[in-house]
Design an enzyme around this catalytic site. Structure first.
Site, PDB file in Angstrom:
ATOM      1  CB  CYS A  88      -4.110  48.051  -5.449  1.00  0.00           C
ATOM      2  SG  CYS A  88      -3.609  46.420  -4.946  1.00  0.00           S
ATOM      3  CE  LYS A 102      -8.795  34.273  -4.806  1.00  0.00           C
ATOM      4  NZ  LYS A 102      -7.725  34.129  -3.817  1.00  0.00           N
ATOM      5  CD  GLN A 162       1.833  41.854  -6.860  1.00  0.00           C
ATOM      6  OE1 GLN A 162       1.639  43.050  -6.727  1.00  0.00           O
ATOM      7  NE2 GLN A 162       1.056  40.940  -6.318  1.00  0.00           N
TER       8      GLN A 162
HETATM    9 ZN   LIG Z   1      -4.299  45.105  -6.776  1.00  0.00          ZN
END
Ligand SMILES: [Zn+2]
Ligand SMILES: [Zn+2]
Length: 662
Positions: free
Chosen positions: A357, A489, A404
């Protein structure tokens, strides 16, 4: 005798004051414990006027936990009967079973488990009642002087950790006595309870295995011996569970990874760090390629970022403050020394990245952004490194280095609702394309104690997630207060072919990082606004998803993912040239086809192809050659003869293109 008025499962009831829940529920053997005014209690508990009593069935989550914990008790009693000088640790229920930690004079071996199990069966048969007895710290220490671990727990009564809380941790210190047929105690254990009314309420159990375990989980403490067991409300359920375990064992991706030559964990590289072999590489590339195509169609933009960064980036993101334990320790680079060895310029700390991120935020920030560019969807197959404890590592589903399929979406507040909705549809459809079809969703909402951002933003984002989830017509489970402090989430839970649930994708709203990185865009009115950030990993990690799919398909991948899609097996050597040409034509058509040109006999070649779980065996003998055809043999043993070569190629290409299983 005085009467009391209570409520039982919603109905008012008057009864004699000496009546206990065990009498009230005497007719229903499935009620094994109860809640009195909301608190879980033994069925032998005393009742008072006005109490609200609710029955708890053995098949409910609380009932199962009490069954399993009570079985752990019986196991400890049996162990001390068989091996008198064994000292007791703790014995909590866990998922699908229980364990108890012991300090025995000798290490347990598999024969010991047989002996312990048979001693347990005797105790169960005797129907010993569990009797709760309140004690004081001083009395308990005297009574349990021969149990040093229990004495230690008495000392730390209170926040003793989740597992030890089974023994102590209530408001009162209690000992449970097992009463024999004559009503006298035959065995006692320090425990908070509650338990089943008696040992005969244990319908079905089995001891599973032993393991070493440090006392209270710390390597500074003595090493104890742990015995794991399982207990179920019926023999049928126990059998079903054991069958599931056997099936899971057959499908274990670590085992299939070796058998199918997909990947390995070489000792020389280190724990939790896998290498993918050519066959695993093909599966992985097929998974990635398809994901890339779908992301391109959904207007994601592809970015790349390095595996290493200076500490400052993770200070800005906050990872070093709250995630340092999960990161590999830093490297010190670029230090400059004077001739005398003293430091001229101190070095910089560099970290392996545990998340992508912060890098994507830097890409966002690399220039001014306008509302016209939003939503901006950045996608990366980003490899990250997390320092997981070696005890939790599990093949490629829980590794230390993994990639990821990570996306970060930056949008305006107004766009958020629509974005979350289309995102969830995209995620579910893509998972379906890989062959997973059964899902439920989990929505994690604000923890009122710990959150950043505005209440109104949380409410709006949570509502948007809820709406998006509801629109999918899937079961929605609320995880109240379970969100991370930076935003709500949704996680997608997928069921595999044998009914196990895996957490797959997560969609996470983040109110924190845009602030920490001071992300902005210029709005239609020219003002500078903060975008909303959404984190989204679809597979979770490619490695983990690879492992899940391997277990889901039991290694028999659908043709579009299979490392080898078709293998040529001549009936005899004389047909090798003919079949070789067919295989060449298949390869030319883009099919991953090989000819088994080994010296093995045909039957052996068929067996090998079955072991390798290859979807199409392409067989040719005399008739096939004469007719310009081949025969297919499928993984389930079915055979189709006399298929013209062009049709054979078309059939394989069709199932690959449609990503169907054969
Ligand atoms: Zn992230
Ligand atoms: Zn207990």
């Amino acid at each position: 005798m005085a009467q009391i008025s209570i409520t039982v499962d919603g109905a008012a009831l008057k009864l004699e004051a000496d009546q206990r829940p065990t009498h009230i529920f005497a007719d229903n053997k499935d009620v094994v414990v109860c809640r009195v005014n909301g608190v879980l209690k033994d069925l032998w508990t005393e009742l008072s006027d006005g109490d609200v009593v609710e029955s708890v069935l053995i098949s409910s989550p609380d009932g199962l936990a009490v069954l399993r914990h009570s079985t752990a008790h019986v196991m400890a009693q049996a162990v001390q009967e068989v091996y008198a000088n064994t000292r007791l640790g703790i014995g909590p229920p866990i998922k699908d079973g229980f364990y108890y930690d012991f300090d025995p004079t000798n290490t347990f071996n598999p024969d010991d488990l047989v002996k312990i199990e048979s001693a347990m069966r005797k105790i169960v048969k005797e129907g010993q009642r569990f009797r709760r007895r309140v004690t004081t710290e001083a009395d308990a220490l005297k009574e349990l002087a021969h149990e040093p671990y229990k004495c230690e727990l008495i000392g730390i009564k209170g926040p003793a950790g989740e597992e030890a809380s089974v023994e102590v941790g209530g408001s009162e210190l209690t000992i449970y006595d097992n009463l024999g047929r004559d009503g006298n105690p035959v065995w006692s254990d320090l425990c908070r309870g509650p338990h089943l009314p008696s040992t005969k309420h244990i319908p079905a159990f089995k001891l599973m295995r032993t393991a070493a375990a440090y006392w209270r989980g710390s390597e500074k403490n003595p090493m104890l011996q742990r015995i794991y067991g399982t207990a179920w409300p019926s023999q049928d359920e126990l059998n079903a569970y054991l069958e599931l375990l056997a099936e899971a064992e057959k499908r274990d991706h670590r085992r299939l990874g070796t058998e199918l030559d997909l990947f390995s964990f070489p000792e020389e590289i280190g724990s939790g760090l896998a290498v993918f072999h050519p066959k695993g590489g093909i599966v992985r590339r097929a998974m990635e390629d398809y994901s890339r195509i779908r992301h391109e169609e959904e207007n994601y933009e592809f970015v790349y970022s390095p595996h290493l960064t200076k500490a400052a980036l993770f200070e800005t993101s906050g990872h070093l403050q709250w995630y340092a334990d999960g990161m590999y320790p830093p490297m010190i680079l670029d230090e400059e020394l004077n001739a005398d060895g003293t430091v001229k310029k101190p070095g910089q700390q560099y970290y392996m990245k545990p998340m992508n991120c912060p890098f994507h935020n830097l890409i966002y920030k690399s220039r001014g952004r306008s509302y016209r560019e939003l939503p901006l969807r950045l996608f990366e197959f980003g490899t990250v490194y997390r320092y997981e404890k070696s005890g939790v590592l599990h093949g490629i589903t829980r590794a230390r280095g993994f990639t990821q399929d990570d996306a970060h979406i930056y949008c305006t507040k107004e766009q958020m609702v629509g974005e979350l909705d289309s995102l969830l549809t995209f995620v579910l459809n893509l998972l379906r394309d890989y062959g997973l079809n059964e899902f439920y969703l989990e929505l994690s909402t604000k923890n009122e104690e710990k959150f950043v951002g505005e209440d109104a933003d949380w409410a709006e984002a949570t509502e948007a997630l809820r709406k998006a989830a509801t629109a999918q017509n899937l079961e929605l489970v609320l995880d109240e207060g379970g969100a991370a402090f930076y935003g709500p989430k949704i996680s997608v839970q997928a069921k595999d072919a044998i009914g196990r649930t895996w957490q797959m994708s997560t969609i996470q709203v983040d109110f924190q990082l845009p602030q920490r990185f001071e992300l902005e865009y210029s709005a239609t009115d020219g003002t500078r606004q903060r975008p909303v950030m959404i984190h989204r990993a679809l597979f979770g990690s490619i490695e983990r998803f690879f492992g899940v799919l391997t277990e889901h398909y039991s290694g028999a991948f659908p043709p579009w993912l299979a490392p080898v899609q078709a293998i040529g097996i001549p009936v005899a050597d004389t047909f090798s040239d003919y079949l070789g040409d067919v295989i060449k034509a298949m390869r030319k058509a883009g099919i991953r086809a090989e000819l088994d040109a080994s010296d093995d006999r045909m039957q052996k070649k068929v067996r090998n192809a079955q072991m390798q779980k290859i979807p199409f065996m392409v067989i040719a003998g005399e008739e096939d050659q004469k007719a310009g055809a081949v025969s297919f043999r499928y993984r389930n043993g079915e055979q189709k003869n006399g298929i013209p070569i062009a049709d054979a190629i078309a059939e394989i290409k069709k199932v690959v293109a449609e990503r169907t299983q054969v």
